[in-house]
Design an enzyme around this catalytic site. Sequence first.
Site, PDB file in Angstrom:
ATOM      1  N   CYS A  99      35.624  49.737  45.674  1.00  0.00           N
ATOM      2  CA  CYS A  99      36.437  49.135  44.615  1.00  0.00           C
ATOM      3  C   CYS A  99      37.654  50.014  44.398  1.00  0.00           C
ATOM      4  O   CYS A  99      37.533  51.245  44.355  1.00  0.00           O
ATOM      5  CB  CYS A  99      35.615  49.033  43.331  1.00  0.00           C
ATOM      6  N   HIS A 141      31.963  40.178  43.109  1.00  0.00           N
ATOM      7  CA  HIS A 141      32.495  41.492  42.731  1.00  0.00           C
ATOM      8  C   HIS A 141      33.673  41.327  41.762  1.00  0.00           C
ATOM      9  O   HIS A 141      33.740  42.005  40.721  1.00  0.00           O
ATOM     10  CB  HIS A 141      32.921  42.243  43.997  1.00  0.00           C
ATOM     11  N   GLU A 142      34.604  40.436  42.113  1.00  0.00           N
ATOM     12  CA  GLU A 142      35.814  40.297  41.282  1.00  0.00           C
ATOM     13  C   GLU A 142      35.483  39.683  39.924  1.00  0.00           C
ATOM     14  O   GLU A 142      36.032  40.106  38.896  1.00  0.00           O
ATOM     15  CB  GLU A 142      36.874  39.464  42.004  1.00  0.00           C
ATOM     16  N   HIS A 145      34.266  42.060  37.354  1.00  0.00           N
ATOM     17  CA  HIS A 145      35.315  42.800  36.634  1.00  0.00           C
ATOM     18  C   HIS A 145      35.702  42.088  35.338  1.00  0.00           C
ATOM     19  O   HIS A 145      36.039  42.740  34.340  1.00  0.00           O
ATOM     20  CB  HIS A 145      36.579  42.926  37.506  1.00  0.00           C
TER      21      HIS A 145
HETATM   22 NI    NI Z   1      36.594  46.083  42.296  1.00  0.00          NI
END
Ligand code: NI
Length: 176
Positions: A99, A141-142, A145
């Site tokens: 990341c 993953h995004e 966030h």
């Molecule tokens: Ni990331």
Amino acid sequence: MAIRRVLRMGEPLLRQVAAAVTRFDAGLAALIADMDDTMRSLNGAGLAAPQIGVSLRVVIFELKDNPRYPYLTPVPYTVLVNPELTPLGDEQDEGWEGCLSVPGMRGLVPRYRRLRYRGCDAGGARIDRTVEGFHARVVQHEVDHLDGILYPQRVRDLRNFGFEDALTGQMTPMPD
Ligand code: NI
């Protein structure tokens, strides 16, 4: 537009739940242009708006054919606003993620193998896709966030978390 500073793990904004986008206006277009410039300058495969300090539900991702990752299928450039994820089935795969907000580190993270995602593009047009593999992983993953979650929180066994250069030969890396 501009390359922006990427926030690093520990900065409070990365732990916030981001707000939904309500206006598809010039401000949103400028945010996305800055995200593009920032992601490309760092050779990232994805970026979420909170990573450049904007707590809105916007992510971008793209994986071009890359000789560093011959085992990954390319992912088309995508802007995804107000995403909703629906896992398809219970199957999960483990993969070595990185990341841009956790520079130099890698960790082994389980993600749903297949999922459906919905949301809007930069102009407000609906997106509805069913994907698998790395494409499914990068979206998960995004979108994490946007909910204040960084991948180290998903690592099940912290023995599988460390510095990328120390892990050489022990893992199959994914792009940041
Ligand atoms: Ni990331």
